[in-house]
Design a protein around this motif. Structure first.
Motif: not given
Length: 426
Positions: A87-101
């Motif tokens: 995770l050294k170079d991991h790009k932080l994902q602040m929110r999911p792309s999809y939510h159920p439904e």
């Protein structure tokens, strides 16, 4: 000097020398033993301090909770997850792309738990909140680590603590000392699970025992390569040093052996929410024949990025487990379980009186027994739906039991739990 010298009648001088030599060796041995006794203690202190330094990141702000916890507001990019080499170079994902439904839309996600009009908060909220771009982390204290069997085992569950409803050998199931009362589904590919569960404060008999209620998302066999993502509430004096009910998560990719941990006690889960602290006390809790308080937990796999996200209540998207942490769960789960778990240490030769859930059996019903309601799974199209073919499992139904049902308001639900030791559970 060999035994022949003693049998051939050695001189007094030689005996004196020999005795002196052995006395010298004996006292040297005592000295080295006392030194050896001291070395591990100092080494342990050093190990504990190093571990605390790894876990407790420098905070931008600290909040003292009424229950004695200290909540550190740590910059989101400095959290323990990023100690992981992958995770050294991991790009932080602040929110999911999809939510159920559907696509994730913050506007559609309310803030707080308003499902039943009785809000659940965490005790530390009484004394402050963490600023934006930080996450709240419960500070680990020296005594927390010292309660563990070793620094290496701190924050980890015991091996074989997952209920195995498919096993035909009860002795194999019970050897771990863990007991369960669960509902489960298997036989399909599952991309998430959701449920609402009421929150209690079960009584724990021994400090090394715990009681929890959670969702399990499982992948792989029940062997050494089992993958698991878990979330719910627990009472664990050994882990937290008290009997408070706390929100928790867990993960493992090798059946609890080397990987994974509770909450943020190792690198893995990435938190993005500044409101909720993993491992912090939940308040209020349900009372027998009185007000019922429940929490909702949803865990689902983002179809685009592949990470497993967790939502608490109806509004708090807490963070995610990166898919690379897992082998089987990198794709999907093969089994979902909902329910309770306790440790039965049988310290006095009798079954533990540690309670599961409310400490009352399922047949007592609402307001008395503990429940999971509106249990759902996420399918391959990222839709929440009612599970098919729900099974139930408990090792000893006279100690802890489970009963399922279904209706319009609660969908698929079940009551579960029990008191542990009683006349039918000696």
């Amino acid at each position: 000097m060999d035994a022949a010298h003693f049998s051939s009648g050695p001189s007094r001088r030689r005996v004196g020398l020999t005795a002196g030599f052995f006395l010298f060796v004996f006292f040297c041995g005592l000295i080295s033993l006392s030194c050896a006794g001291r070395l591990p203690v100092s080494r342990q202190k050093l190990e504990v301090q190093k571990h605390l330094n790894r876990l407790n990141k420098p905070p931008l702000k600290s909040i003292k909770s009424p229950d004695g916890d200290i909540i550190d507001c740590v910059h989101i990019s400095h959290q323990p997850a990023f100690d992981h080499p992958f995770l050294k170079d991991h790009k932080l994902q602040m929110r999911p792309s999809y939510h159920p439904e559907g696509l994730y839309d913050q506007k559609k996600v309310s803030t707080g738990n308003k499902e039943r009009g009785k809000p659940i908060t965490q005790l530390w909220h009484m004394n402050g909140r963490c600023p934006e771009d930080t996450i709240p982390i419960r500070r680990t204290k020296k005594e927390d680590v010292l309660r563990a069997s070793s620094v290496k085992r701190f924050g980890k569950k015991r091996h074989r603590s997952i209920p195995q409803p498919r096993s035909a050998d009860p002795d194999l199931i019970n050897q771990s000392g863990h007991q369960h009362a669960i509902a489960y589904v298997e036989g399909d590919k599952y991309y998430g699970a959701k449920s609402t569960m009421n929150v209690w404060e079960p009584k724990i008999q021994q400090p090394n025992e715990f009681s929890l209620s959670q969702i399990w998302l499982l992948g792989g066999s029940f062997g050494e390569d089992l993958n698991s993502i878990e979330a719910g509430w627990q009472v664990s004096p050994d882990l937290y040093g008290d009997n408070n009910t706390r929100l928790f998560t867990y993960w493992t990719s090798d059946a609890y052996q080397a990987t994974g941990c509770y909450n943020l006690l190792c690198s893995g889960f990435i938190q993005v929410n500044s409101e909720i602290a993993m491992g912090a006390s939940i308040s209020p809790v349900s009372a027998y024949r009185n007000s019922q308080y429940d929490i909702s937990i949803l865990v689902w796999k983002d179809p685009k990025e592949g990470n497993w996200w967790m939502q608490f209540g109806s509004g708090y998207v807490l963070g995610y487990w990166p898919s690379f942490l897992f082998s089987y769960l990198a794709d999907s789960a093969s089994m979902i379980e909902w329910g309770g778990e306790v440790v039965n240490s049988e310290s006095d030769g009798q079954h533990t009186s540690t309670q599961m859930g409310s400490g009352h059996f399922p047949e007592e019903g609402f307001g008395k027994s503990s429940y999971f309601r509106n249990i759902q799974v996420v399918d391959s199209s990222n839709n929440l739906k009612a599970p098919k073919g729900i099974g139930t499992f408990t090792e000893q139904s006279n100690c802890y039991d489970v009963q399922t049902g279904s209706n319009g308001d609660w969908g698929h639900y079940f009551y579960y739990g029990g008191p542990g030791r009683n006349p039918n559970c000696p």
